[in-house]
Enzyme design. Structure first.
Site, short mmCIF file in Angstrom:
data_model
loop_
_atom_site.label_atom_id
_atom_site.label_comp_id
_atom_site.label_asym_id
_atom_site.label_seq_id
_atom_site.Cartn_x
_atom_site.Cartn_y
_atom_site.Cartn_z
N LEU A 23 0.69 -1.26 -0.33
CA LEU A 23 0.25 0.06 -0.24
C LEU A 23 0.76 1.47 -0.02
O LEU A 23 1.52 1.51 0.74
CB LEU A 23 -0.93 0.35 1.34
CG LEU A 23 -1.58 1.17 1.12
CD1 LEU A 23 -2.69 1.26 -0.38
CD2 LEU A 23 -2.91 1.81 2.62
N ALA A 24 2.06 1.74 -1.28
CA ALA A 24 1.80 2.76 -1.47
C ALA A 24 1.82 4.02 -1.12
O ALA A 24 0.23 4.91 -1.74
CB ALA A 24 2.53 2.70 -2.65
N HIS A 25 1.67 4.78 0.21
CA HIS A 25 1.15 5.91 0.45
C HIS A 25 2.58 6.69 0.88
O HIS A 25 4.07 6.37 1.21
CB HIS A 25 0.15 5.37 1.69
CG HIS A 25 0.87 4.86 2.63
ND1 HIS A 25 1.48 3.49 2.92
CD2 HIS A 25 1.00 6.10 4.04
CE1 HIS A 25 1.43 3.28 4.02
NE2 HIS A 25 1.56 5.17 4.54
N ALA A 26 2.55 8.15 1.19
CA ALA A 26 2.52 8.93 1.68
C ALA A 26 2.12 10.26 2.82
O ALA A 26 0.91 9.63 2.75
CB ALA A 26 3.76 9.83 1.55
#
Length: 152
Positions: free
Chosen positions: A65-68
């Site tokens: 789950l790619a996030h920033a």
């Protein structure tokens, strides 16, 4: 924010060939940008977060789950979806290799948690997960996700 895949089908990519985790995350970021959810800066922030904190985004076997953090680079909340032609290593002890990268952009922490719950609920169903893994087109992914997210 419920499970809100970005409006554009361009936010969904299937059978994508990548050479490493950075390229996989970049594809997820490209989907967020194409869907009008974030700016390109957010993609760089997602990659930097993994470089700084390690593969914490690999949340389940085969799923990242790619996030920033919420930032000015997030225009609205949304998701992108990238299924990989061949899995890649992120460096996670138990959940590598990754074959699905979901890009997440949220306007605040509460929305981030709500989306995590919705994604976990959908992906925890073995039949739904199998169907999503086998989906060959963005249209098929969108249809499966809509069906999985709708109240029974």
């Amino acid at each position: 924010m419920a499970l809100n895949l970005a409006e554009e089908l361009s936010s969904i990519a299937t059978n994508v060939a990548v050479s490493d985790w950075r390229q996989a995350v970049r594809y997820a970021g490209d989907g967020l940008v194409a869907g009008g959810v974030t700016t390109e800066d957010y993609t760089d922030q997602m990659i930097a977060a993994v470089e700084e904190h390690g593969p914490y985004i690999v949340i389940a076997p085969g799923v990242a789950l790619a996030h920033a953090r919420p930032s000015e680079s997030v225009k609205k909340g949304g998701l992108s979806w990238v299924s990989l032609a061949s899995p890649v290593e992120f460096g996670h002890k138990s959940n590598d290799p990754v074959s699905l990268v979901i890009g997440l952009a949220a306007l605040d922490h509460t929305a981030h948690i709500e989306v995590l719950r919705a994604v976990a609920g959908i992906l925890s169903n073995p039949a739904t997960r199998s169907d999503l893994d086998a989906a060959a087109s963005p249209e098929e992914v969108r249809s499966l996700l809509a069906r999985a997210a709708s109240p029974k």
